[in-house]
Write a protein that holds these residues in place. Structure first.
Motif, PDB file in Angstrom:
ATOM      1  N   LEU A  52      24.325  31.197 -62.225  1.00  0.00           N
ATOM      2  CA  LEU A  52      24.854  31.919 -63.384  1.00  0.00           C
ATOM      3  C   LEU A  52      23.706  32.635 -64.102  1.00  0.00           C
ATOM      4  N   GLU A  53      23.887  33.902 -64.366  1.00  0.00           N
ATOM      5  CA  GLU A  53      22.818  34.714 -64.963  1.00  0.00           C
ATOM      6  C   GLU A  53      23.381  35.463 -66.170  1.00  0.00           C
ATOM      7  N   LYS A  54      22.698  35.324 -67.295  1.00  0.00           N
ATOM      8  CA  LYS A  54      23.236  35.966 -68.503  1.00  0.00           C
ATOM      9  C   LYS A  54      23.085  37.485 -68.458  1.00  0.00           C
ATOM     10  N   GLY A  78      14.678  38.610 -65.900  1.00  0.00           N
ATOM     11  CA  GLY A  78      13.725  37.760 -66.620  1.00  0.00           C
ATOM     12  C   GLY A  78      12.315  38.012 -66.098  1.00  0.00           C
ATOM     13  N   ASN A  79      11.541  36.942 -66.014  1.00  0.00           N
ATOM     14  CA  ASN A  79      10.134  37.105 -65.650  1.00  0.00           C
ATOM     15  C   ASN A  79       9.936  37.541 -64.205  1.00  0.00           C
ATOM     16  N   THR A  80      10.894  37.204 -63.339  1.00  0.00           N
ATOM     17  CA  THR A  80      10.683  37.542 -61.934  1.00  0.00           C
ATOM     18  C   THR A  80      10.543  39.049 -61.756  1.00  0.00           C
ATOM     19  N   GLY A  81      11.313  39.822 -62.505  1.00  0.00           N
ATOM     20  CA  GLY A  81      11.204  41.270 -62.377  1.00  0.00           C
ATOM     21  C   GLY A  81      10.196  41.882 -63.333  1.00  0.00           C
ATOM     22  N   ASN A 107       6.817  40.474 -63.669  1.00  0.00           N
ATOM     23  CA  ASN A 107       5.446  39.967 -63.500  1.00  0.00           C
ATOM     24  C   ASN A 107       4.572  40.960 -62.745  1.00  0.00           C
ATOM     25  N   THR A 108       3.312  40.570 -62.585  1.00  0.00           N
ATOM     26  CA  THR A 108       2.335  41.448 -61.938  1.00  0.00           C
ATOM     27  C   THR A 108       2.150  41.106 -60.459  1.00  0.00           C
ATOM     28  N   THR A 109       3.072  40.320 -59.916  1.00  0.00           N
ATOM     29  CA  THR A 109       3.339  40.137 -58.475  1.00  0.00           C
ATOM     30  C   THR A 109       2.232  39.438 -57.670  1.00  0.00           C
ATOM     31  N   GLU A 126      26.602  34.185 -69.459  1.00  0.00           N
ATOM     32  CA  GLU A 126      25.619  33.394 -70.221  1.00  0.00           C
ATOM     33  C   GLU A 126      26.118  31.968 -70.412  1.00  0.00           C
ATOM     34  N   VAL A 127      25.263  31.028 -70.130  1.00  0.00           N
ATOM     35  CA  VAL A 127      25.598  29.623 -70.401  1.00  0.00           C
ATOM     36  C   VAL A 127      25.325  29.360 -71.874  1.00  0.00           C
ATOM     37  N   THR A 128      26.367  28.895 -72.577  1.00  0.00           N
ATOM     38  CA  THR A 128      26.236  28.727 -74.029  1.00  0.00           C
ATOM     39  C   THR A 128      26.228  27.257 -74.435  1.00  0.00           C
ATOM     40  N   GLY A 136       2.220  31.723 -64.196  1.00  0.00           N
ATOM     41  CA  GLY A 136       1.855  31.696 -62.782  1.00  0.00           C
ATOM     42  C   GLY A 136       2.988  31.319 -61.857  1.00  0.00           C
ATOM     43  N   GLY A 137       4.214  31.507 -62.296  1.00  0.00           N
ATOM     44  CA  GLY A 137       5.327  30.982 -61.504  1.00  0.00           C
ATOM     45  C   GLY A 137       5.837  31.895 -60.416  1.00  0.00           C
ATOM     46  N   PHE A 138       5.418  33.156 -60.378  1.00  0.00           N
ATOM     47  CA  PHE A 138       5.955  34.025 -59.329  1.00  0.00           C
ATOM     48  C   PHE A 138       5.479  33.547 -57.956  1.00  0.00           C
ATOM     49  N   LYS A 139       4.189  33.250 -57.872  1.00  0.00           N
ATOM     50  CA  LYS A 139       3.633  32.799 -56.592  1.00  0.00           C
ATOM     51  C   LYS A 139       4.301  31.522 -56.110  1.00  0.00           C
ATOM     52  N   ALA A 140       4.842  30.749 -57.077  1.00  0.00           N
ATOM     53  CA  ALA A 140       5.450  29.460 -56.742  1.00  0.00           C
ATOM     54  C   ALA A 140       6.895  29.599 -56.285  1.00  0.00           C
TER      55      ALA A 140
HETATM   56  C1  LIG Z   1       3.931  40.108 -67.554  1.00  0.00           C
HETATM   57  C2  LIG Z   1       3.985  38.954 -66.617  1.00  0.00           C
HETATM   58  C3  LIG Z   1       3.085  38.853 -65.581  1.00  0.00           C
HETATM   59  C4  LIG Z   1       3.127  37.778 -64.697  1.00  0.00           C
HETATM   60  N1  LIG Z   1       2.317  37.771 -63.619  1.00  0.00           N
HETATM   61  C5  LIG Z   1       2.428  36.815 -62.680  1.00  0.00           C
HETATM   62  C6  LIG Z   1       1.695  36.897 -61.485  1.00  0.00           C
HETATM   63  O1  LIG Z   1       0.982  37.882 -61.237  1.00  0.00           O
HETATM   64  N2  LIG Z   1       1.793  35.900 -60.574  1.00  0.00           N
HETATM   65  C7  LIG Z   1       2.573  34.809 -60.816  1.00  0.00           C
HETATM   66  O2  LIG Z   1       2.583  33.892 -60.000  1.00  0.00           O
HETATM   67  N3  LIG Z   1       3.347  34.716 -61.926  1.00  0.00           N
HETATM   68  C8  LIG Z   1       3.312  35.709 -62.862  1.00  0.00           C
HETATM   69  N4  LIG Z   1       4.094  35.659 -63.982  1.00  0.00           N
HETATM   70  C9  LIG Z   1       4.967  34.506 -64.204  1.00  0.00           C
HETATM   71  C10 LIG Z   1       6.237  34.578 -63.377  1.00  0.00           C
HETATM   72  O3  LIG Z   1       6.834  35.836 -63.512  1.00  0.00           O
HETATM   73  C11 LIG Z   1       7.225  33.508 -63.815  1.00  0.00           C
HETATM   74  O4  LIG Z   1       6.609  32.244 -63.925  1.00  0.00           O
HETATM   75  C12 LIG Z   1       8.366  33.373 -62.808  1.00  0.00           C
HETATM   76  O5  LIG Z   1       8.862  34.632 -62.433  1.00  0.00           O
HETATM   77  C13 LIG Z   1       9.475  32.536 -63.395  1.00  0.00           C
HETATM   78  O6  LIG Z   1      10.607  32.657 -62.551  1.00  0.00           O
HETATM   79  P1  LIG Z   1      11.958  31.987 -62.990  1.00  0.00           P
HETATM   80  O7  LIG Z   1      12.919  32.222 -61.893  1.00  0.00           O
HETATM   81  O8  LIG Z   1      11.686  30.579 -63.407  1.00  0.00           O
HETATM   82  O9  LIG Z   1      12.340  32.736 -64.341  1.00  0.00           O
HETATM   83  P2  LIG Z   1      13.051  34.163 -64.647  1.00  0.00           P
HETATM   84  O10 LIG Z   1      12.775  35.167 -63.598  1.00  0.00           O
HETATM   85  O11 LIG Z   1      12.693  34.497 -66.056  1.00  0.00           O
HETATM   86  O12 LIG Z   1      14.561  33.783 -64.536  1.00  0.00           O
HETATM   87  C14 LIG Z   1      15.245  33.045 -65.526  1.00  0.00           C
HETATM   88  C15 LIG Z   1      16.591  33.686 -65.720  1.00  0.00           C
HETATM   89  O13 LIG Z   1      17.376  32.865 -66.562  1.00  0.00           O
HETATM   90  C16 LIG Z   1      18.237  33.698 -67.274  1.00  0.00           C
HETATM   91  N5  LIG Z   1      18.793  32.970 -68.406  1.00  0.00           N
HETATM   92  C17 LIG Z   1      18.136  32.567 -69.530  1.00  0.00           C
HETATM   93  N6  LIG Z   1      18.991  31.933 -70.345  1.00  0.00           N
HETATM   94  C18 LIG Z   1      20.199  31.939 -69.740  1.00  0.00           C
HETATM   95  C19 LIG Z   1      21.489  31.453 -70.102  1.00  0.00           C
HETATM   96  N7  LIG Z   1      21.708  30.825 -71.252  1.00  0.00           N
HETATM   97  N8  LIG Z   1      22.519  31.625 -69.224  1.00  0.00           N
HETATM   98  C20 LIG Z   1      22.331  32.268 -68.029  1.00  0.00           C
HETATM   99  N9  LIG Z   1      21.130  32.762 -67.658  1.00  0.00           N
HETATM  100  C21 LIG Z   1      20.083  32.592 -68.501  1.00  0.00           C
HETATM  101  C22 LIG Z   1      17.346  34.872 -67.665  1.00  0.00           C
HETATM  102  O14 LIG Z   1      18.102  36.021 -68.009  1.00  0.00           O
HETATM  103  C23 LIG Z   1      16.505  35.053 -66.416  1.00  0.00           C
HETATM  104  O15 LIG Z   1      17.005  36.056 -65.545  1.00  0.00           O
HETATM  105  C24 LIG Z   1       4.084  36.748 -64.891  1.00  0.00           C
HETATM  106  C25 LIG Z   1       5.011  36.850 -65.925  1.00  0.00           C
HETATM  107  C26 LIG Z   1       4.988  37.968 -66.772  1.00  0.00           C
HETATM  108  C27 LIG Z   1       6.019  38.100 -67.840  1.00  0.00           C
END
Ligand SMILES: Cc1cc2nc3c(=O)[nH]c(=O)nc-3n(C[C@H](O)[C@H](O)[C@H](O)COP(=O)(O)OP(=O)(O)OC[C@H]3O[C@@H](n4cnc5c(N)ncnc54)[C@H](O)[C@@H]3O)c2cc1C
Length: 418
Positions: A63-65, A71-74, A76-78, A206-208, A367-371
């Motif tokens: 479920l994605e709001k 969020g951060n996945t789109g 980050n600096t990859t 959105e999960v509320t 640092g979560g993208f790499k993970a």
């Molecule tokens: C500018 C920047 C640079 C970065 N550079 C790096 C990098 O170079 N290398 C690296 O390893 N990491 C990097 N990171 C960190 C990395 O992007 C994150 O740690 C990682 O992408 C987190 O992934 P995720 O799936 O946990 O979160 P997200 O991609 O943020 O996904 C979480 C999702 O949950 C959704 N959500 C939130 N609340 C709700 C709700 N109530 N109901 C439904 N959906 C909800 C959000 O809309 C979002 O889409 C960077 C981050 C940023 C912002």
């Protein structure tokens, strides 16, 4: 699922790419699932994919709001790498690196994984010793690392300011298998492959709140599109973790901070891989389109706003000028911000919560993208078996109570220093 191949691309090109099928169907939420994952970033989608692929659990909804990767996945600096020092971290990030290396074949999707190398510069004897120790720890885990002296760095990146008397570049720690991957392609690839295995991916949902039974266990979620029941609910909401946890009555050792990123106008190929400045918070790479992609420190105070503030813009640009003064000639094209889930030791959490039925994937800091692949892999294992995956066994929530912190940077509970 349509298989992508050189042949299918060629065949579709003949009619102007008019009849590609949709990536995944836009389904309405069902009343009940075996598992719900909140958050369609890389971690949530990766977990859903591996739940279906490895454990045959396909009655799953993500479920994605907003929208996939919004969020951060789109944002980050990859950068992808596995240059960690501590035993709790290194095997996990190396698992992730190995999954990156096979990801495009696994998903049949071009995630533009590019192992162009990650070079961490050092500028003092003490920093050199610390990087040598890190490199040796990596090698003990079977991971590639090379310590370069100043000449070695000069051969790779002659444009750096070696004459800078204040921050002389003494050398760098290079991980050649590190590099970059196209961040939003990663979510699209996981979403497409998970959907093909039967997972429902539901955007604008959105999960509320949480449904609880008489014992307090979570039995489903309230959403902007109605109530959905589930045997298990996994949270993968990054910067919104503390907000969501609060709805279940939990207070977590996580703070939310903004991290900004910047991209310049497109330039001819210049930066060979990823380079990080060791005397300030600045790192840089170059995208395939030619833009210089760079960033630095998190903003200094807590925030849930996905936008940046000027003091950090100035700080990042200062770092860039100190390392490679010619960057001052490049025009900045865009900047943006994402909300970091900063944990108090800088390491993540993949664990059960004290609330039965609610599972946690969080604390990824910046640092979560790499993970992403390993996080999805290990979270799926946790949801399927209800025990931590061996490789992620250290990422327990109770380590903040027991004191078994994984303080990779040695800065303690200071998100602003991580
Ligand atoms: C500018 C920047 C640079 C970065 N550079 C790096 C990098 O170079 N290398 C690296 O390893 N990491 C990097 N990171 C960190 C990395 O992007 C994150 O740690 C990682 O992408 C987190 O992934 P995720 O799936 O946990 O979160 P997200 O991609 O943020 O996904 C979480 C999702 O949950 C959704 N959500 C939130 N609340 C709700 C709700 N109530 N109901 C439904 N959906 C909800 C959000 O809309 C979002 O889409 C960077 C981050 C940023 C912002």
């Amino acid at each position: 699922m349509t298989r992508f191949s050189g042949f299918s691309l060629f065949a579709k090109a003949l009619n102007g790419h008019q009849d590609w099928p949709e990536f995944f169907p836009d389904v309405a939420p069902k009343p009940q699932y075996d598992a719900i994952i909140v958050g369609a970033g890389g971690h949530g989608l990766g977990a859903a994919y591996y739940l279906a692929k490895r454990y045959g659990i396909t009655r799953v909804a993500v479920l994605e709001k907003g929208w996939l990767g919004g969020g951060n996945t789109g944002r980050n600096t990859t950068i992808i790498r596995s240059n960690y020092a501590l035993p709790g971290n290194e095997p996990f990030y190396e698992l992730s690196m190995q999954l990156w290396e096979g990801l495009e074949q696994e998903l049949n999707y071009n995630a533009m994984v590019s192992q162009r190398g990650v070079l961490n510069l050092f500028h003092s004897d003490a920093q050199r010793d610390a990087y040598a120790r890190r490199g040796n720890a990596m090698r003990l885990h079977g991971v590639d690392s090379t310590l370069l002296d100043a000449d070695g760095v000069r051969r790779m990146a002659p444009f750096l300011d070696f004459a800078n008397a204040r921050f002389p570049i003494q050398g760098g720690l290079l991980q050649e298998r590190g590099g970059t991957a196209r961040h939003d392609a990663v979510v699209w690839g996981y979403a497409r492959a998970a959907s093909a295995l039967g997972v429902d991916i539901i955007q604008n949902c959105e999960v509320t709140g949480f449904l609880r039974d008489g014992s307090g266990a979570v039995t489903g979620v309230e959403t902007s599109r109605g109530t959905i029941r589930a045997g298990k609910v996994g949270l993968a909401v990054a910067g919104m973790t503390s907000v969501m946890a609060q709805k279940a009555g939990l207070r977590l050792p996580i703070e939310s901070h903004v991290l900004q990123a910047f991209v310049s106008e497109g330039l001819k190929p210049l930066i060979p891989g990823v380079i990080t400045f060791g005397a300030g918070h600045f790192y840089i790479s170059q995208s395939d389109k030619g833009g210089l992609v760079f960033g630095g420190d998190i903003d200094g105070y807590n925030s849930y706003a996905q936008r940046g503030n000027l003091p950090v813009v100035e700080d990042v640009c200062e770092g860039g000028m100190a390392l490679m003064p010619m960057i001052g000639r490049a025009r900045l094209l865009r900047s943006w911000g994402g909300i970091m889930d900063m944990s108090m030791d800088g390491s993540p959490i993949i664990d059960a919560t004290p609330v039965p039925g609610l599972w946690l994937n969080a604390g990824w800091c910046y640092g979560g993208f790499k993970a992403t692949p390993a996080s999805g892999w290990c979270f799926a294992h946790l949801l399927a078996h209800e025990t931590p995956h061996d490789t992620a066994a250290a990422y327990r929530l109770d380590r903040f109570r027991t004191g078994q912190l994984i303080d990779e940077k040695g800065v303690g509970a200071q998100p602003n220093l991580h």
